[in-house]
Scaffold this motif. Structure first.
Motif, mmCIF file in Angstrom:
data_model
loop_
_atom_site.group_PDB
_atom_site.id
_atom_site.type_symbol
_atom_site.label_atom_id
_atom_site.label_comp_id
_atom_site.label_asym_id
_atom_site.label_seq_id
_atom_site.Cartn_x
_atom_site.Cartn_y
_atom_site.Cartn_z
ATOM 1 N N SER A 1 0.970 -1.017 -0.067
ATOM 2 C CA SER A 1 -0.009 -0.142 -0.118
ATOM 3 C C SER A 1 0.920 1.249 0.172
ATOM 4 O O SER A 1 0.644 2.062 -0.718
ATOM 5 C CB SER A 1 -1.080 -0.024 1.448
ATOM 6 N N LEU A 2 1.973 1.352 0.736
ATOM 7 C CA LEU A 2 2.960 2.281 0.669
ATOM 8 C C LEU A 2 3.431 2.500 -0.666
ATOM 9 O O LEU A 2 3.542 3.727 -1.361
ATOM 10 C CB LEU A 2 4.049 2.085 1.446
ATOM 11 N N LEU A 3 3.558 1.330 -1.536
ATOM 12 C CA LEU A 3 4.403 1.526 -2.847
ATOM 13 C C LEU A 3 3.054 2.334 -3.773
ATOM 14 O O LEU A 3 3.382 3.063 -4.774
ATOM 15 C CB LEU A 3 4.700 0.364 -3.437
ATOM 16 N N VAL A 4 1.710 1.891 -3.415
ATOM 17 C CA VAL A 4 0.666 2.282 -4.180
ATOM 18 C C VAL A 4 0.616 4.089 -4.006
ATOM 19 O O VAL A 4 0.674 4.714 -5.034
ATOM 20 C CB VAL A 4 -0.580 1.655 -4.029
ATOM 21 N N LEU A 5 0.804 4.045 -2.849
ATOM 22 C CA LEU A 5 0.782 5.806 -2.216
ATOM 23 C C LEU A 5 2.033 6.555 -3.224
ATOM 24 O O LEU A 5 1.735 7.529 -3.762
ATOM 25 C CB LEU A 5 1.132 5.784 -0.794
#
Lengths: 363, 95
Positions: free
Chosen positions: A5-9
């Motif tokens: 999810s951090l990578l998506v952000l």
């Protein structure tokens, strides 16, 4: 948060940043570009919170997006109103668009080479082991710095010379602005909605500035963020059509403008007299001295940013008391500004950009 | 070596190049100024990316302080440039 999810952000933030930068630079509508630039600044602030740089994020949101945007918007507004003599307008039909193609390509290649060099340097820095000498030195000496926020410790203690010279840069810029001409005429009185908002917003901004100044010693905040917030309060008052926007007048204004550099130099000289190096605070006093310098710097930064927004030396105010209320109006000098001129409908901002191009092409 | 550092650092390089190209080529002064400011923002992104040490690790505060200084210097330069542009336009109209 999980890694995915951090990578998506990260992906979303980076894509919005590049897109906003691209759209702000493309096109010829100046107002649209300025607004996209401000949006870019706000997304950049979010990216810096993500990269654990909340001090920088606060400064970017308040100064990079907020006040720089206000400065640029005020310039767009003024240019879209300027009357242009007919002889310049008549030249428009003869103008050939753009710079020549060969030059465009040469500059593009140059920029690509520069980006490549920067990327190569970045790759080199990221592939080698992280340089930990400086962060270690900061955390080892944090106890003795007088504050517990490492960024404030670096700015006001370990690298205090940088900050002193930075305040000198601000002062020099505002002196340059003073030398170039008088302040822009003020705005017409705001309607009840904006006026009500200003009444509510200004005290909150002043309170927030005080909080940011105080909290900077041990959490994100500090003189620059506080000064920018205080300046925002004055800008709101100015936009609401007030003449009194919290700036002192006459000699007091000069004292406030020079307060940041002045306090820094006084503290430095005092320490020299006491047998310490210039700006080498004794650890037990460091916290108090830093707060003293930061308080003076906050006032100086706020005054400087407001003066930059005014675009010149403010006109002296005539204070009179009418029906029990104090009212201040600028003493008219030179040509008075007609209210019709202020209320006239604004030409499109692209027109403004065209006009500057016309005037530039004449030299 | 972290993915976030690469992502933000490399897009910082790209934004710096785009900003510089506009600052050199655009005919409109306001666009040039926005270009210079975006060049600065791109360089700041590279610095903050280098300072990042991963989630749960304290980042390097020295580049953070440098970028804070940079933001303030950038806004004062922008303000001075706008005052110069304003004077330039006024001179040309009064000619």
């Amino acid at each position: 948060m999980s890694d995915t999810s951090l990578l998506v952000l990260d992906g979303l933030l980076v894509i919005s940043l590049v897109t906003l930068a691209w759209t702000a630079l493309a096109g010829s509508d100046a107002r649209r570009s300025v607004i996209l630039f401000m949006a870019f600044g706000l997304v950049l602030a979010a990216a810096w919170v993500r990269l654990l740089a909340p001090d920088v994020a606060l400064a970017e949101a308040a100064i990079g997006a907020g006040l720089a945007g206000a400065l640029l918007l005020a310039a767009v507004r003024e240019q879209s109103r300027q009357p242009l003599p007919a002889r310049i307008v008549s030249k428009r039909s003869h103008n050939k668009p753009g710079v020549n193609i060969a030059l465009q390509w040469a500059v593009s290649v140059l920029c690509a080479v520069l980006a490549g060099t920067l990327a190569w340097a970045l790759a080199h820095a990221l592939n080698s082991a992280p340089q930990n000498a400086l962060p270690r030195a900061v955390s080892a000496n944090l106890e003795a710095s007088g504050v517990s926020n490492p960024v404030t410790a670096v700015l006001l203690n370990f690298r205090a010379y940088d900050t002193l010279l930075e305040l000198a840069v601000l002062l020099t810029a505002v002196l340059g602005i003073f030398a170039l001409g008088p302040a822009r005429p003020g705005y017409q009185s705001a309607g009840p909605v904006f006026d009500g908002l200003a009444r509510w917003l200004v005290p909150v901004l002043i309170l927030t500035a005080g909080y940011l100044l105080w909290v900077g010693a041990h959490a994100p905040g500090g003189a620059f963020q506080a000064g920018a917030t205080l300046a925002a309060a004055s800008v709101v008052l100015r936009l609401a059509g007030r003449h009194q926007i919290g700036l002192p007048q006459g000699p007091a204004l000069r004292v406030v403008m020079a307060a940041g550099v002045g306090m820094f130099v006084l503290v430095g000289l005092g320490l020299l007299v006491a047998g310490r190096p210039f700006l080498g605070y004794p650890p037990p006093w460091a916290g108090g001295l830093i707060l003293m310098i930061e308080s003076a710097a906050t006032l100086a930064i706020a005054a400087t940013l407001v003066l930059a927004f005014l675009g010149g030396q403010p006109r002296p105010l005539a204070v009179r008391v009418a029906r029990g209320r104090i009212a201040a109006t600028p003493i008219p000098t030179g040509k008075p500004v007609s209210p019709e001129g202020i209320r006239s409908t604004e030409p499109h901002a692209a027109e403004a950009c065209h006009r500057i191009q016309e005037t530039q092409k004449r030299c | 070596m972290l993915t976030a550092q690469w992502l933000y650092g490399m897009s910082g390089c790209l934004i710096a190049a785009l900003g510089l190209r506009t600052a050199l080529l655009h005919a409109c002064l306001l666009h040039r100024l926005i270009g210079i400011n975006l060049t600065g923002a791109g360089v700041f992104m590279v610095l903050i990316a280098v300072a990042y040490r991963g989630a749960g690790m304290p980042p390097d505060p020295v580049p953070h302080a440098l970028v804070l200084t940079g933001i303030v210097v950038a806004v004062s330069a922008t303000a001075l440039a706008l005052a110069l542009a304003r004077r330039l336009t006024a001179e040309q109209i009064n000619d």
